[in-house]
Design an enzyme around this catalytic site. Structure first.
Site, PDB file in Angstrom:
ATOM      1  N   ARG A  90     -16.068  24.353-109.161  1.00 23.56           N
ATOM      2  CA  ARG A  90     -16.351  24.839-110.520  1.00 23.56           C
ATOM      3  C   ARG A  90     -17.811  24.526-110.874  1.00 23.56           C
ATOM      4  NH1 ARG A  90     -18.355  23.278-115.313  1.00 23.56           N
ATOM      5  NH2 ARG A  90     -17.283  21.271-115.141  1.00 23.56           N
ATOM      6  N   GLU A  91     -18.107  23.257-111.155  1.00 23.57           N
ATOM      7  CA  GLU A  91     -19.510  22.887-111.458  1.00 23.57           C
ATOM      8  C   GLU A  91     -20.414  23.258-110.278  1.00 23.57           C
ATOM      9  OE1 GLU A  91     -20.715  20.718-114.368  1.00 23.57           O
ATOM     10  OE2 GLU A  91     -22.555  21.654-113.627  1.00 23.57           O
ATOM     11  N   HIS A 145     -10.441  25.124-115.153  1.00 25.08           N
ATOM     12  CA  HIS A 145     -11.330  24.889-116.297  1.00 25.08           C
ATOM     13  C   HIS A 145     -11.211  26.075-117.242  1.00 25.08           C
ATOM     14  CE1 HIS A 145     -15.361  23.271-117.829  1.00 25.08           C
ATOM     15  NE2 HIS A 145     -14.662  22.187-117.554  1.00 25.08           N
ATOM     16  N   ARG A 179      -6.641  18.236-120.172  1.00 28.54           N
ATOM     17  CA  ARG A 179      -7.819  17.382-120.351  1.00 28.54           C
ATOM     18  C   ARG A 179      -8.672  18.083-121.389  1.00 28.54           C
ATOM     19  NH1 ARG A 179     -11.479  17.893-115.594  1.00 28.54           N
ATOM     20  NH2 ARG A 179     -13.086  18.935-116.808  1.00 28.54           N
ATOM     21  N   THR A 238     -23.597  16.023-120.698  1.00 30.33           N
ATOM     22  CA  THR A 238     -23.925  17.383-120.254  1.00 30.33           C
ATOM     23  C   THR A 238     -25.403  17.549-119.917  1.00 30.33           C
ATOM     24  OG1 THR A 238     -22.115  18.133-121.636  1.00 30.33           O
ATOM     25  CG2 THR A 238     -23.689  19.818-120.950  1.00 30.33           C
ATOM     26  N   HIS A 260     -18.205  12.722-116.814  1.00 30.41           N
ATOM     27  CA  HIS A 260     -18.885  13.892-116.250  1.00 30.41           C
ATOM     28  C   HIS A 260     -20.374  13.705-116.526  1.00 30.41           C
ATOM     29  CE1 HIS A 260     -18.990  18.201-115.036  1.00 30.41           C
ATOM     30  NE2 HIS A 260     -20.057  18.216-115.802  1.00 30.41           N
ATOM     31  N   HIS A 271     -24.324  14.326-115.749  1.00 31.41           N
ATOM     32  CA  HIS A 271     -25.340  15.178-115.113  1.00 31.41           C
ATOM     33  C   HIS A 271     -26.538  14.336-114.693  1.00 31.41           C
ATOM     34  CE1 HIS A 271     -24.076  19.414-115.059  1.00 31.41           C
ATOM     35  NE2 HIS A 271     -23.134  18.952-115.874  1.00 31.41           N
ATOM     36  N   HIS A 324     -39.982  -2.411 -89.087  1.00 38.29           N
ATOM     37  CA  HIS A 324     -38.586  -1.980 -89.283  1.00 38.29           C
ATOM     38  C   HIS A 324     -37.875  -1.730 -87.949  1.00 38.29           C
ATOM     39  CE1 HIS A 324     -38.382  -0.886 -93.747  1.00 38.29           C
ATOM     40  NE2 HIS A 324     -39.505  -1.568 -93.571  1.00 38.29           N
TER      41      HIS A 324
HETATM   42  C1  HCA Z   1     -20.862  22.908-119.016  1.00 38.48           C
HETATM   43  C2  HCA Z   1     -19.522  22.243-119.148  1.00 38.48           C
HETATM   44  C3  HCA Z   1     -19.419  20.937-118.443  1.00 38.48           C
HETATM   45  C4  HCA Z   1     -17.994  20.459-118.659  1.00 38.48           C
HETATM   46  C5  HCA Z   1     -17.659  19.130-118.120  1.00 38.48           C
HETATM   47  C6  HCA Z   1     -16.192  18.799-118.114  1.00 38.48           C
HETATM   48  C7  HCA Z   1     -20.450  19.922-119.023  1.00 38.48           C
HETATM   49  O1  HCA Z   1     -21.721  22.627-119.812  1.00 38.48           O
HETATM   50  O2  HCA Z   1     -21.028  23.733-118.083  1.00 38.48           O
HETATM   51  O3  HCA Z   1     -15.355  19.661-118.388  1.00 38.48           O
HETATM   52  O4  HCA Z   1     -15.860  17.650-117.832  1.00 38.48           O
HETATM   53  O5  HCA Z   1     -21.347  19.524-118.291  1.00 38.48           O
HETATM   54  O6  HCA Z   1     -20.341  19.588-120.193  1.00 38.48           O
HETATM   55  O7  HCA Z   1     -19.695  21.082-117.064  1.00 38.48           O
HETATM   56 CU    CU Z   2     -21.236  19.919-116.219  1.00 38.04          CU
END
Ligand code: HCA
Ligand code: CU
Length: 460
Positions: free
Chosen positions: A9-10, A69, A129, A163, A191, A193, A285
């Site tokens: 997905r991501e 999702h 979720r 995010t 989650h 980033h 090394h």
């Molecule tokens: C996005 C959504 C998400 C959702 C993360 C999750 C984010 O902005 O594309 O459902 O846990 O980063 O918020 O990927």
């Molecule tokens: Cu995300």
């Protein structure tokens, strides 16, 4: 500690990356071998093939829970149900900027929408979720209010989404602790980033603060700079936190498979799976590594089925050079070795890259002994067109005689002869081609250089 892998997905939100249904099925199968707890298989509203892939993955009957999702819409949730996913992950943004600029909703309207859609999904028999998208930029009291509304409506997991990747470990730790204290009973996903390269560090801090699950992708793929890499996450927890529940063996295969099907290649210095992760260069090394690899390796690469590599160039010391020569069965005296190393350093000062051929050549010059070994650095196929009045076999005979030519074939098609060659560098390849062109009867040549070799399935 649980892992939800969201490569499908991501990961498919990585710029310019799309997987076929078959590729997704294979990725899911490998992820299940690793033992991830959940596989986020896609958002079925994106396209018919995304929906089809989720259906196929559900039908595999994997150990991992399959998650679909969805945005907060009834039709999206219906599609998640229709795919056979056991769980739907509904996301709806909660930060002021997202509510004002993107969704045009007041906070109260947002709470109502979230409550309604979570309850709708529960009504279809789905586990839910809820993800407050952009949670880390959301007013804390409102975040608690929204999440508790979702939990009351039937969500059993909340995904705390950073995010934009703006958290730092110490701040994230505190936020997770606080959120935990204020939320009704539920599990918490993280989650994170990777916009500042802190995603895994933040996620680890969040687990320490009491969260349950980290979202990962293979090779750290995802929107912009992605999310924590699966292999890095597993190795960090395995080696640093003593978490032994995952199977490390398929991780390299998964990473290579993803490179192949996504065209998204790893930087050589990528931790764990990158090409240089177990390569050693400086004399200090390599000397340490040859005496005891634990001096400069955080863990044994065999844990991943990988091998260490010692790079020879001007930084190299005597022990690495003598070890490399020994690989070719070449023994030199201590005084010879001194001279060989100093010549390697001289050559290294003049060039970007040193090849084994250079090292062997230097050893020959220094010792005065001829060394009957063939290093293999560059492979190429040189195709030769032969004049019509000349016997092809006479050309083959001459080409076979050149050093560095491995196999020669007579062929049908535009070219009459193909020679597979191994040379130490492009200059040597160029010289060899020039030599082949001087053979009487050779009309023209075309050369294709091998970029990467893959062993075929049946090969040893
Ligand atoms: C996005 C959504 C998400 C959702 C993360 C999750 C984010 O902005 O594309 O459902 O846990 O980063 O918020 O990927
Ligand atoms: Cu995300």
């Amino acid at each position: 500690m649980e892992i939800l892998d969201t490569t499908l997905r991501e990961g498919e939100q990585t710029p310019y990356v799309n997987f076929t249904v078959d590729e997704k099925v294979e990725i899911a199968r490998l992820l299940d071998q690793v033992g991830v707890d959940m596989i986020e298989a896609g958002d079925p509203s994106v396209s018919p093939n995304v929906a089809k892939a989720i259906e196929r993955i559900v039908s595999l009957g994997l150990r991992a829970e399959i998650v679909a999702h969805s945005v907060a819409s009834r039709s999206g949730i219906d599609r998640a149900k229709a795919c056979g996913a056991k769980r739907v992950a509904i996301f709806y943004a909660t930060s002021k900027i997202h509510l004002d600029a993107k969704l045009h909703k007041t906070p109260d309207e947002a709470v109502a929408i979230i409550r309604e859609h979570v309850a709708y999904a529960r009504g279809l028999g789905l586990k839910v979720r809820y993800t407050p998208e952009d949670a880390t930029r959301t007013d804390f009291d409102f975040l608690v209010q929204v999440c508790n509304a979702a939990i009351e409506a039937g969500a059993d997991r909340i995904s705390f989404a950073d995010t934009l990747g703006i958290m730092q470990p110490h701040i994230f730790y505190e936020r997770v602790c606080e959120l935990h204290q204020h939320l009704l009973p539920c599990k918490m996903d993280l989650h994170c980033h990777d916009d500042y390269g802190l995603a895994l560090a933040n996620a680890m801090a969040g687990i320490r603060a009491g969260a349950d699950c980290i979202h990962t992708t293979v090779n750290g793929m995802g929107e912009r700079t992605g999310v924590p890499d699966l292999a890095e996450t597993i190795l960090a927890f395995h080696n640093l936190e003593g978490e032994a529940k995952f199977n490390l063996r398929p991780l390299m295969e998964l990473s290579s498979y993803l490179e192949k099907v996504s065209g998204f290649f790893l930087a050589p210095n990528k931790p764990i799976t990158g090409q240089n992760a177990f390569s050693h260069k400086s004399g200090v090394h390599t000397n340490g590594i040859l005496k005891d690899p634990r001096t400069y390796e955080p863990f044994d690469p065999s844990l991943l089925g990988r091998e260490r590599k010692i790079v020879i160039d001007k930084y190299t010391g005597k022990s690495a050079v003598s070890a490399r020569l020994a690989e070719y069965g070449i023994e030199v005296s201590a005084s010879e070795l001194d001279v060989i190393v100093s010549r390697i350093k001289n050559l290294g000062d003049q060039r970007k890259q040193l090849f084994d051929t250079d090292i062997i050549e230097i050893a020959e010059l220094v010792t005065g002994r001829e060394m009957d070994v063939i290093p293999h650095d560059i492979s190429a196929m040189v195709m030769v067109e032969v004049e019509s009045h000349v016997y092809t076999s006479s050309v083959v005979r001459r080409v076979r005689g050149f050093t560095n030519v491995n196999n020669v074939y007579e062929m049908t098609g535009d070219y009459d002869v193909s020679a597979f060659v191994n040379v130490e560098n492009v200059m040597a390849l160029n010289n060899l081609i020039e030599e082949i062109r001087t053979v009487p009867g050779v009309k023209r040549t075309e050369t294709r250089m091998v970029l990467k070799k893959y062993p075929a399935n049946g090969n040893k």
